[in-house]
Design a protein around this motif. Structure first.
Motif, PDB file in Angstrom:
ATOM      1  N   TRP A   1       2.232  -5.986   9.215  1.00  0.00           N
ATOM      2  CA  TRP A   1       1.642  -7.393   9.003  1.00  0.00           C
ATOM      3  C   TRP A   1       0.158  -7.496   9.426  1.00  0.00           C
ATOM      4  O   TRP A   1      -0.555  -7.936   8.650  1.00  0.00           O
TER       5      TRP A   1
ATOM      6  N   LYS B   1      -4.316  -4.437   0.006  1.00  0.00           N
ATOM      7  CA  LYS B   1      -2.976  -4.335   0.090  1.00  0.00           C
ATOM      8  C   LYS B   1      -2.196  -5.446  -0.985  1.00  0.00           C
ATOM      9  O   LYS B   1      -1.129  -5.085  -1.613  1.00  0.00           O
TER      10      LYS B   1
ATOM     11  N   CYS C   1       2.939  -1.305   4.968  1.00  0.00           N
ATOM     12  CA  CYS C   1       2.063  -1.621   6.140  1.00  0.00           C
ATOM     13  C   CYS C   1       2.302  -2.553   7.097  1.00  0.00           C
ATOM     14  O   CYS C   1       3.251  -3.364   6.622  1.00  0.00           O
TER      15      CYS C   1
ATOM     16  N   THR D   1       6.032  -7.066   4.629  1.00  0.00           N
ATOM     17  CA  THR D   1       5.323  -5.835   4.993  1.00  0.00           C
ATOM     18  C   THR D   1       6.222  -5.031   6.276  1.00  0.00           C
ATOM     19  O   THR D   1       7.525  -5.450   6.298  1.00  0.00           O
TER      20      THR D   1
ATOM     21  N   PHE E   1      -2.196  -6.438   6.803  1.00  0.00           N
ATOM     22  CA  PHE E   1      -2.221  -6.555   5.712  1.00  0.00           C
ATOM     23  C   PHE E   1      -3.515  -7.144   5.261  1.00  0.00           C
ATOM     24  O   PHE E   1      -3.799  -7.948   5.886  1.00  0.00           O
TER      25      PHE E   1
END
Length: 283
Positions: free
Chosen positions: A247, A254, A245, A219, A250
């Protein structure tokens, strides 16, 4: 552990409750559909972006981001278990992270203490999915009490056979590969194998992880592996994804395109392998 929830927060309204119910229902439908296809047996996670998440939220400390990141790991772990992923390897802490400020390192060590201790205290996910927790890396770098906690967790969960959670803390892939080479050379010294028997498979069998890595996710939008599972990620069949994105943001939505692409790739590969050749004789 520092708590970031305000005591003045109000309970969710009826509308928010219904909205959450609807979201949960949609997620369950999406998971059920995904489970109709191939699910990766082993997923690796580089959980990057906690500090940037804290800054984006206006927090005065990176602690907020690290706490949010740990809570997100629990949700993603639950998601992977529900999907049927058998092994998860997460990059929790690199050896190089000890170079961060003493305050940040101390906070992370305390966060690890409380989180890892919960794995021994009838943790819902650990018990429900029969998860064996393994700590990968050089545990000698950890404070003595935290190292003892990790050993206790591994001892308590070692008989769990259904799923595996590898927590890389503190870890570097170079150390892992060096350890694999030393283990291989020891086998040569013991006469179990000869030098001529050593190849990439021999080394791979001595790595810390168990099943072949099939998906690696990082990420935060950074396009690098940061010394994580370098040998495993280089093998055929592993697909690497860099997700834009942070973390703590997430989620299933995603992860969804990653899993769909993985399923399409493997369906296509299987079709190509099984496709009979067409030999046409031309007079």
């Amino acid at each position: 552990m520092t708590t970031f929830l305000s005591s003045s927060e109000q309970p969710p309204s009826l509308l928010q409750t219904y909205a959450q119910y609807g979201q949960d229902w949609i997620e369950k439908v999406a998971i059920a559909i995904l489970k109709k296809g191939r699910i990766p047996r082993h997923v690796g996670l580089i959980m990057d972006g906690n500090r940037r998440f804290a800054r984006r939220k206006g927090a005065t400390s990176t602690y907020y981001g690290h706490f949010a990141g740990m809570k997100r790991l629990e949700k993603v772990l639950d998601l992977c278990m529900e999907l049927g992923v058998e092994e998860i390897t997460c990059f929790a802490f690199s050896v190089s992270n000890f170079e961060r400020s003493p305050d940040e390192v101390n906070y992370l060590m305390q966060l690890f203490r409380e989180t890892f201790t919960s794995f021994c205290d009838n943790h819902k996910l650990i018990n429900e999915y029969d998860i064996c927790v393994r700590f990968i890396g050089d545990l000698s770098h950890l404070p003595d009490d935290l190292a003892e906690i990790t050993h206790n967790v591994m001892e308590k969960t070692k008989s769990n056979k259904s799923r595996v959670l590898n927590i890389c803390c503190p870890y570097t892939s170079r150390d892992e590969m060096a350890s694999a080479i030393r283990s291989t050379l020891k086998q040569v010294e013991q006469g179990r194998i000869s030098v001529d028997d050593i190849d990439h498979t021999t080394i791979a069998n001595e790595l810390f992880t168990l099943k072949p890595l099939e998906i690696l996710v990082r990420t935060s939008g950074e396009i690098r592996l940061s010394d994580f599972l370098l040998h495993q990620a280089s093998q055929d069949g592993c697909q690497t994804y860099f997700v834009d994105c942070l973390w703590p943001d997430f989620s299933l939505w995603k992860f969804l395109p990653i899993l769909l692409e993985y399923q399409i790739y493997h369906d296509t590969s299987r079709t190509s392998i099984n496709q009979p050749s067409c030999n046409v004789d031309v007079d």
